[in-house]
Design a protein around this motif. Sequence first.
Motif, PDB file in Angstrom:
ATOM      1  N   HIS A  52      -9.983  -5.516  -2.455  1.00 35.37           N
ATOM      2  CA  HIS A  52      -9.547  -6.611  -3.316  1.00 35.37           C
ATOM      3  C   HIS A  52      -8.524  -7.474  -2.576  1.00 35.37           C
ATOM      4  O   HIS A  52      -7.935  -7.036  -1.593  1.00 35.37           O
ATOM      5  N   ASP A  53      -8.336  -8.697  -3.081  1.00 37.39           N
ATOM      6  CA  ASP A  53      -7.358  -9.586  -2.449  1.00 37.39           C
ATOM      7  C   ASP A  53      -6.216  -9.876  -3.420  1.00 37.39           C
ATOM      8  O   ASP A  53      -6.231  -9.435  -4.561  1.00 37.39           O
ATOM      9  N   HIS A  54      -5.245 -10.612  -2.910  1.00 38.54           N
ATOM     10  CA  HIS A  54      -4.072 -10.951  -3.708  1.00 38.54           C
ATOM     11  C   HIS A  54      -3.856 -12.459  -3.777  1.00 38.54           C
ATOM     12  O   HIS A  54      -2.730 -12.918  -3.952  1.00 38.54           O
ATOM     13  N   VAL A  55      -4.939 -13.216  -3.677  1.00 39.96           N
ATOM     14  CA  VAL A  55      -4.859 -14.668  -3.812  1.00 39.96           C
ATOM     15  C   VAL A  55      -4.357 -14.982  -5.225  1.00 39.96           C
ATOM     16  O   VAL A  55      -4.942 -14.533  -6.210  1.00 39.96           O
ATOM     17  N   GLY A  56      -3.251 -15.692  -5.320  1.00 39.94           N
ATOM     18  CA  GLY A  56      -2.682 -16.036  -6.618  1.00 39.94           C
ATOM     19  C   GLY A  56      -2.012 -14.868  -7.323  1.00 39.94           C
ATOM     20  O   GLY A  56      -1.646 -14.973  -8.486  1.00 39.94           O
ATOM     21  N   ARG A  57      -1.856 -13.749  -6.629  1.00 39.74           N
ATOM     22  CA  ARG A  57      -1.290 -12.540  -7.241  1.00 39.74           C
ATOM     23  C   ARG A  57      -0.399 -11.815  -6.224  1.00 39.74           C
ATOM     24  O   ARG A  57      -0.674 -10.693  -5.834  1.00 39.74           O
ATOM     25  N   PRO A  58       0.682 -12.459  -5.764  1.00 42.60           N
ATOM     26  CA  PRO A  58       1.540 -11.828  -4.765  1.00 42.60           C
ATOM     27  C   PRO A  58       2.301 -10.642  -5.337  1.00 42.60           C
ATOM     28  O   PRO A  58       2.550 -10.577  -6.540  1.00 42.60           O
ATOM     29  N   GLY A  59       2.656  -9.710  -4.456  1.00 46.00           N
ATOM     30  CA  GLY A  59       3.384  -8.544  -4.914  1.00 46.00           C
ATOM     31  C   GLY A  59       4.016  -7.776  -3.772  1.00 46.00           C
ATOM     32  O   GLY A  59       3.955  -8.170  -2.608  1.00 46.00           O
ATOM     33  N   ALA A  60       4.618  -6.658  -4.130  1.00 46.11           N
ATOM     34  CA  ALA A  60       5.241  -5.755  -3.172  1.00 46.11           C
ATOM     35  C   ALA A  60       5.137  -4.342  -3.719  1.00 46.11           C
ATOM     36  O   ALA A  60       5.075  -4.134  -4.937  1.00 46.11           O
ATOM     37  N   VAL A  61       5.127  -3.362  -2.809  1.00 45.13           N
ATOM     38  CA  VAL A  61       4.937  -1.962  -3.186  1.00 45.13           C
ATOM     39  C   VAL A  61       6.044  -1.101  -2.578  1.00 45.13           C
ATOM     40  O   VAL A  61       6.458  -1.327  -1.439  1.00 45.13           O
ATOM     41  N   TYR A  62       6.504  -0.112  -3.355  1.00 44.53           N
ATOM     42  CA  TYR A  62       7.461   0.893  -2.888  1.00 44.53           C
ATOM     43  C   TYR A  62       6.869   2.260  -3.205  1.00 44.53           C
ATOM     44  O   TYR A  62       6.436   2.500  -4.340  1.00 44.53           O
ATOM     45  N   ILE A  63       6.830   3.149  -2.234  1.00 44.26           N
ATOM     46  CA  ILE A  63       6.245   4.483  -2.416  1.00 44.26           C
ATOM     47  C   ILE A  63       7.339   5.461  -2.851  1.00 44.26           C
ATOM     48  O   ILE A  63       8.305   5.684  -2.117  1.00 44.26           O
ATOM     49  N   LEU A  64       7.173   6.056  -4.023  1.00 44.02           N
ATOM     50  CA  LEU A  64       8.140   7.032  -4.532  1.00 44.02           C
ATOM     51  C   LEU A  64       7.911   8.418  -3.961  1.00 44.02           C
ATOM     52  O   LEU A  64       8.870   9.140  -3.665  1.00 44.02           O
ATOM     53  N   GLN A  65       6.642   8.821  -3.840  1.00 42.85           N
ATOM     54  CA  GLN A  65       6.340  10.160  -3.316  1.00 42.85           C
ATOM     55  C   GLN A  65       4.977  10.146  -2.658  1.00 42.85           C
ATOM     56  O   GLN A  65       4.115   9.341  -2.995  1.00 42.85           O
ATOM     57  N   GLY A  66       4.802  11.049  -1.714  1.00 46.31           N
ATOM     58  CA  GLY A  66       3.533  11.173  -1.017  1.00 46.31           C
ATOM     59  C   GLY A  66       3.332  10.050  -0.015  1.00 46.31           C
ATOM     60  O   GLY A  66       4.264   9.319   0.325  1.00 46.31           O
ATOM     61  N   THR A  67       2.105   9.939   0.455  1.00 44.46           N
ATOM     62  CA  THR A  67       1.756   8.882   1.402  1.00 44.46           C
ATOM     63  C   THR A  67       0.489   8.172   0.928  1.00 44.46           C
ATOM     64  O   THR A  67      -0.390   8.784   0.336  1.00 44.46           O
ATOM     65  N   ILE A  68       0.448   6.892   1.208  1.00 42.93           N
ATOM     66  CA  ILE A  68      -0.709   6.067   0.856  1.00 42.93           C
ATOM     67  C   ILE A  68      -1.155   5.340   2.114  1.00 42.93           C
ATOM     68  O   ILE A  68      -0.331   4.773   2.836  1.00 42.93           O
ATOM     69  N   THR A  69      -2.459   5.382   2.372  1.00 50.35           N
ATOM     70  CA  THR A  69      -3.021   4.658   3.501  1.00 50.35           C
ATOM     71  C   THR A  69      -3.539   3.317   3.010  1.00 50.35           C
ATOM     72  O   THR A  69      -4.355   3.264   2.091  1.00 50.35           O
ATOM     73  N   ASP A  70      -3.023   2.252   3.618  1.00 50.22           N
ATOM     74  CA  ASP A  70      -3.411   0.879   3.296  1.00 50.22           C
ATOM     75  C   ASP A  70      -4.418   0.431   4.352  1.00 50.22           C
ATOM     76  O   ASP A  70      -4.110   0.418   5.542  1.00 50.22           O
ATOM     77  N   HIS A  71      -5.622   0.091   3.911  1.00 51.68           N
ATOM     78  CA  HIS A  71      -6.688  -0.362   4.814  1.00 51.68           C
ATOM     79  C   HIS A  71      -6.826  -1.867   4.707  1.00 51.68           C
ATOM     80  O   HIS A  71      -7.150  -2.382   3.629  1.00 51.68           O
ATOM     81  N   ARG A  72      -6.575  -2.571   5.808  1.00 53.09           N
ATOM     82  CA  ARG A  72      -6.763  -4.026   5.836  1.00 53.09           C
ATOM     83  C   ARG A  72      -7.077  -4.479   7.248  1.00 53.09           C
ATOM     84  O   ARG A  72      -6.615  -3.892   8.211  1.00 53.09           O
ATOM     85  N   ASN A  73      -7.907  -5.509   7.323  1.00 53.48           N
ATOM     86  CA  ASN A  73      -8.283  -6.099   8.612  1.00 53.48           C
ATOM     87  C   ASN A  73      -8.831  -5.061   9.593  1.00 53.48           C
ATOM     88  O   ASN A  73      -8.573  -5.129  10.787  1.00 53.48           O
ATOM     89  N   GLY A  74      -9.563  -4.077   9.069  1.00 47.73           N
ATOM     90  CA  GLY A  74     -10.167  -3.074   9.931  1.00 47.73           C
ATOM     91  C   GLY A  74      -9.191  -2.048  10.469  1.00 47.73           C
ATOM     92  O   GLY A  74      -9.550  -1.236  11.313  1.00 47.73           O
ATOM     93  N   GLU A  75      -7.951  -2.056   9.987  1.00 49.20           N
ATOM     94  CA  GLU A  75      -6.942  -1.105  10.447  1.00 49.20           C
ATOM     95  C   GLU A  75      -6.378  -0.348   9.254  1.00 49.20           C
ATOM     96  O   GLU A  75      -6.379  -0.848   8.130  1.00 49.20           O
TER      97      GLU A  75
END
Length: 111
Positions: A52-75
């Motif tokens: 999904h994209d964030h066109v017109g829907r800007p934001g920010a994320v903070y991780i409280l616990q664990g780890t999250i893998t963010d996949h974008r631009n093939g990385e």
Amino acid sequence: MSDEQAVPESKGVSIELLATVDLGPEIAGMAGRQLRMRKVTIEPGGVFGPIHDHVGRPGAVYILQGTITDHRNGEAEEYGPGPGWPEDRHTTHWLENTGTTSAVEISIDIV
């Protein structure tokens, strides 16, 4: 196969709405828009997809616990706990938890 084509559907994700602010009365030109804060939990093996994209829907994320893998631009980049990533009009991504514990993030965006 590209990263985008291999994205599984969402699974193992729960979302709790924590707060909203109607931005119309607060900022000129923002009628119909909200500032939103959510707690997102991704279970081990869980996926927050599809891509999904964030066109017109800007934001920010903070991780409280664990780890999250963010996949974008093939990385893929792993975050957490602590500061996560920005989500601007150039962001097209999907998320997963490849760890063994639940990952919990606070997501703040404009919708």
